[in-house]
Design a protein around this motif. Structure first.
Motif, PDB file in Angstrom:
ATOM      1  N   GLN A  21       0.854  -1.183   0.000  1.00 13.58           N
ATOM      2  CA  GLN A  21       0.000   0.000   0.000  1.00 13.58           C
ATOM      3  C   GLN A  21       0.895   1.240   0.000  1.00 13.58           C
ATOM      4  OE1 GLN A  21      -1.563  -1.286   3.683  1.00 13.58           O
ATOM      5  NE2 GLN A  21      -3.358  -2.241   2.804  1.00 13.58           N
ATOM      6  N   PRO A  22       1.744   1.393  -1.022  1.00 13.67           N
ATOM      7  CA  PRO A  22       2.766   2.439  -0.990  1.00 13.67           C
ATOM      8  C   PRO A  22       2.229   3.865  -1.005  1.00 13.67           C
ATOM      9  CG  PRO A  22       2.666   1.454  -3.158  1.00 13.67           C
ATOM     10  CD  PRO A  22       1.772   0.632  -2.267  1.00 13.67           C
ATOM     11  N   GLN A  23       1.012   4.060  -1.452  1.00 16.13           N
ATOM     12  CA  GLN A  23       0.508   5.425  -1.586  1.00 16.13           C
ATOM     13  C   GLN A  23      -0.328   5.895  -0.407  1.00 16.13           C
ATOM     14  OE1 GLN A  23      -1.409   5.200  -5.365  1.00 16.13           O
ATOM     15  NE2 GLN A  23       0.533   5.270  -6.476  1.00 16.13           N
ATOM     16  N   ASP A  24      -0.757   4.967   0.440  1.00 13.57           N
ATOM     17  CA  ASP A  24      -1.654   5.411   1.513  1.00 13.57           C
ATOM     18  C   ASP A  24      -1.548   4.590   2.796  1.00 13.57           C
ATOM     19  OD1 ASP A  24      -2.850   3.053   0.707  1.00 13.57           O
ATOM     20  OD2 ASP A  24      -4.847   3.910   0.479  1.00 13.57           O
ATOM     21  N   HIS A  25      -0.424   3.919   3.023  1.00 10.52           N
ATOM     22  CA  HIS A  25      -0.329   3.049   4.195  1.00 10.52           C
ATOM     23  C   HIS A  25      -0.429   3.804   5.515  1.00 10.52           C
ATOM     24  CE1 HIS A  25       3.769   4.298   3.293  1.00 10.52           C
ATOM     25  NE2 HIS A  25       4.150   3.939   4.506  1.00 10.52           N
ATOM     26  N   VAL A  26       0.147   5.000   5.611  1.00 11.01           N
ATOM     27  CA  VAL A  26       0.042   5.775   6.848  1.00 11.01           C
ATOM     28  C   VAL A  26      -1.366   6.365   6.970  1.00 11.01           C
ATOM     29  CG1 VAL A  26       0.978   7.684   8.197  1.00 11.01           C
ATOM     30  CG2 VAL A  26       2.514   6.258   6.850  1.00 11.01           C
ATOM     31  N   ALA A  27      -1.947   6.792   5.862  1.00  9.34           N
ATOM     32  CA  ALA A  27      -3.316   7.317   5.890  1.00  9.34           C
ATOM     33  C   ALA A  27      -4.298   6.244   6.344  1.00  9.34           C
ATOM     34  CB  ALA A  27      -3.708   7.855   4.514  1.00  9.34           C
ATOM     35  N   ARG A  28      -4.057   5.001   5.942  1.00  6.41           N
ATOM     36  CA  ARG A  28      -4.927   3.901   6.384  1.00  6.41           C
ATOM     37  C   ARG A  28      -4.853   3.709   7.896  1.00  6.41           C
ATOM     38  NH1 ARG A  28      -6.264  -0.336   2.361  1.00  6.41           N
ATOM     39  NH2 ARG A  28      -5.687   0.471   0.326  1.00  6.41           N
ATOM     40  N   ILE A  29      -3.640   3.743   8.439  1.00 10.96           N
ATOM     41  CA  ILE A  29      -3.473   3.597   9.884  1.00 10.96           C
ATOM     42  C   ILE A  29      -4.106   4.785  10.610  1.00 10.96           C
ATOM     43  CG2 ILE A  29      -1.730   3.739  11.726  1.00 10.96           C
ATOM     44  CD1 ILE A  29      -2.097   0.899  10.741  1.00 10.96           C
ATOM     45  N   ALA A  30      -3.953   5.985  10.054  1.00 14.10           N
ATOM     46  CA  ALA A  30      -4.555   7.173  10.665  1.00 14.10           C
ATOM     47  C   ALA A  30      -6.079   7.043  10.700  1.00 14.10           C
ATOM     48  CB  ALA A  30      -4.142   8.429   9.900  1.00 14.10           C
ATOM     49  N   SER A  31      -6.670   6.605   9.597  1.00 10.39           N
ATOM     50  CA  SER A  31      -8.125   6.417   9.551  1.00 10.39           C
ATOM     51  C   SER A  31      -8.572   5.363  10.554  1.00 10.39           C
ATOM     52  CB  SER A  31      -8.559   6.003   8.141  1.00 10.39           C
ATOM     53  OG  SER A  31      -8.332   7.039   7.236  1.00 10.39           O
ATOM     54  N   PHE A  32      -7.821   4.285  10.614  1.00  7.10           N
ATOM     55  CA  PHE A  32      -8.122   3.223  11.572  1.00  7.10           C
ATOM     56  C   PHE A  32      -8.025   3.744  13.001  1.00  7.10           C
ATOM     57  CE2 PHE A  32      -6.817  -0.245  14.328  1.00  7.10           C
ATOM     58  CZ  PHE A  32      -7.807  -1.178  14.083  1.00  7.10           C
ATOM     59  N   SER A  33      -7.007   4.530  13.281  1.00 11.53           N
ATOM     60  CA  SER A  33      -6.805   5.091  14.621  1.00 11.53           C
ATOM     61  C   SER A  33      -7.967   5.984  15.021  1.00 11.53           C
ATOM     62  CB  SER A  33      -5.504   5.887  14.674  1.00 11.53           C
ATOM     63  OG  SER A  33      -4.406   5.069  14.405  1.00 11.53           O
ATOM     64  N   LEU A  34      -8.379   6.852  14.110  1.00 10.91           N
ATOM     65  CA  LEU A  34      -9.513   7.740  14.388  1.00 10.91           C
ATOM     66  C   LEU A  34     -10.789   6.937  14.628  1.00 10.91           C
ATOM     67  CD1 LEU A  34      -8.716  10.531  11.786  1.00 10.91           C
ATOM     68  CD2 LEU A  34      -8.686  10.779  14.280  1.00 10.91           C
ATOM     69  N   ALA A 148      -3.376  11.728  -3.048  1.00 16.74           N
ATOM     70  CA  ALA A 148      -2.393  11.216  -4.000  1.00 16.74           C
ATOM     71  C   ALA A 148      -0.935  11.398  -3.627  1.00 16.74           C
ATOM     72  CB  ALA A 148      -2.661  11.843  -5.357  1.00 16.74           C
ATOM     73  N   GLY A 149      -0.549  11.553  -2.386  1.00 11.39           N
ATOM     74  CA  GLY A 149       0.871  11.620  -2.069  1.00 11.39           C
ATOM     75  C   GLY A 149       1.504  10.250  -2.178  1.00 11.39           C
ATOM     76  N   GLN A 150       2.793  10.183  -2.493  1.00  6.75           N
ATOM     77  CA  GLN A 150       3.462   8.891  -2.589  1.00  6.75           C
ATOM     78  C   GLN A 150       4.852   8.985  -1.992  1.00  6.75           C
ATOM     79  OE1 GLN A 150       3.586   7.132  -6.455  1.00  6.75           O
ATOM     80  NE2 GLN A 150       4.625   5.333  -5.742  1.00  6.75           N
ATOM     81  N   PRO A 151       5.108   8.250  -0.914  1.00  5.81           N
ATOM     82  CA  PRO A 151       6.436   8.264  -0.316  1.00  5.81           C
ATOM     83  C   PRO A 151       7.433   7.545  -1.214  1.00  5.81           C
ATOM     84  CG  PRO A 151       5.094   6.607   0.733  1.00  5.81           C
ATOM     85  CD  PRO A 151       4.194   7.358  -0.225  1.00  5.81           C
ATOM     86  N   GLU A 152       8.706   7.901  -1.086  1.00  5.57           N
ATOM     87  CA  GLU A 152       9.733   7.277  -1.910  1.00  5.57           C
ATOM     88  C   GLU A 152       9.909   5.806  -1.559  1.00  5.57           C
ATOM     89  OE1 GLU A 152      13.383   9.435  -1.954  1.00  5.57           O
ATOM     90  OE2 GLU A 152      12.364  11.319  -2.324  1.00  5.57           O
ATOM     91  N   ALA A 153       9.951   5.468  -0.292  1.00  3.03           N
ATOM     92  CA  ALA A 153      10.154   4.080   0.121  1.00  3.03           C
ATOM     93  C   ALA A 153       9.104   3.708   1.149  1.00  3.03           C
ATOM     94  CB  ALA A 153      11.547   3.906   0.702  1.00  3.03           C
ATOM     95  N   PRO A 154       7.991   3.089   0.723  1.00  6.79           N
ATOM     96  CA  PRO A 154       6.942   2.760   1.681  1.00  6.79           C
ATOM     97  C   PRO A 154       7.426   1.771   2.723  1.00  6.79           C
ATOM     98  CG  PRO A 154       6.535   1.695  -0.420  1.00  6.79           C
ATOM     99  CD  PRO A 154       7.707   2.613  -0.619  1.00  6.79           C
ATOM    100  N   GLN A 155       7.070   2.042   3.965  1.00  4.26           N
ATOM    101  CA  GLN A 155       7.454   1.196   5.083  1.00  4.26           C
ATOM    102  C   GLN A 155       6.192   0.736   5.783  1.00  4.26           C
ATOM    103  OE1 GLN A 155      10.659   0.422   5.783  1.00  4.26           O
ATOM    104  NE2 GLN A 155      11.348   1.660   4.079  1.00  4.26           N
ATOM    105  N   PRO A 156       6.263  -0.404   6.450  1.00 11.98           N
ATOM    106  CA  PRO A 156       5.104  -0.825   7.227  1.00 11.98           C
ATOM    107  C   PRO A 156       4.796   0.187   8.330  1.00 11.98           C
ATOM    108  CG  PRO A 156       6.663  -2.615   6.962  1.00 11.98           C
ATOM    109  CD  PRO A 156       7.338  -1.365   6.471  1.00 11.98           C
TER     110      PRO A 156
END
Length: 182
Positions: A21-34, A148-156
């Motif tokens: 999920q390279p384009q939204d992995h942190v956004a997914r966790i943020a949504s889940f957290s909220l 549509a942001g995309q990090p250079e190296a997606p991390q878990p």
């Protein structure tokens, strides 16, 4: 978001591990957290005694590299290890009940992935094993939507959440402490 494990009152979830999920992995966790904070706020501690109030949790998350493996001989399970897991746990344990705390690197990626999320700098927090870290609170009552942001190296991304202050939860090094707040 993948439920990695639930131990007692500790819930650990990850993104960008089971499926890229390279384009939204942190956004997914943020949504889940909220959503987790909202669900807790909507849940009575004792439905038969509403005066006891609602469940209160702390949530913490981080992003970065992890090592995953299957552990156990009889009851095998998949889990992840590493600084990212430990730091997510520390974000939860040094957090404030009813709030979501994240690291500066998670906040930076979240700003790229979903600029609609409101992040407020908490400042420096002394974190066991890490020293002083600048942390942020993710504010808001509604879920973030990916952009549509995309990090250079997606991390878990690892999230750690527990109910505020349950006895015995300190024995979980990769999980965080939490318990009901009265």
């Amino acid at each position: 978001v993948y439920n990695l494990e639930t131990i007692g009152d500790c819930y650990i979830a990850v993104s960008n591990v089971v499926q890229e999920q390279p384009q939204d992995h942190v956004a997914r966790i943020a949504s889940f957290s909220l959503a987790a904070i909202k669900a807790a706020q909507d849940t009575l501690v004792d439905p038969n005694d509403p005066e006891k109030g609602h469940v209160v949790i702390r949530v913490g998350f981080d992003t970065g590299p992890v090592v995953g493996n299957v552990v156990g001989t009889k009851n095998k399970k998949y889990t992840v290890f590493g600084n990212t897991v430990n730091t997510a746990s520390r974000m939860e344990s040094t957090g404030i009940p009813g709030r979501i705390q994240c690291t500066d690197r998670a906040a930076a990626l979240l700003r790229e992935q979903d600029p609609s999320c409101v992040l407020v700098e908490r400042g420096e927090v002394q974190v066991k094993g890490r020293g002083a870290m600048t942390t942020f609170f993710l504010e808001g009552k509604s879920e973030c939507s990916s952009s549509a942001g995309q990090p250079e190296a997606p991390q878990p991304v690892v999230i750690s959440s527990q109910l505020e202050g349950v006895a015995g939860s300190d024995i979980l090094p990769a999980a965080a402490t939490a318990s009901l707040v009265e």
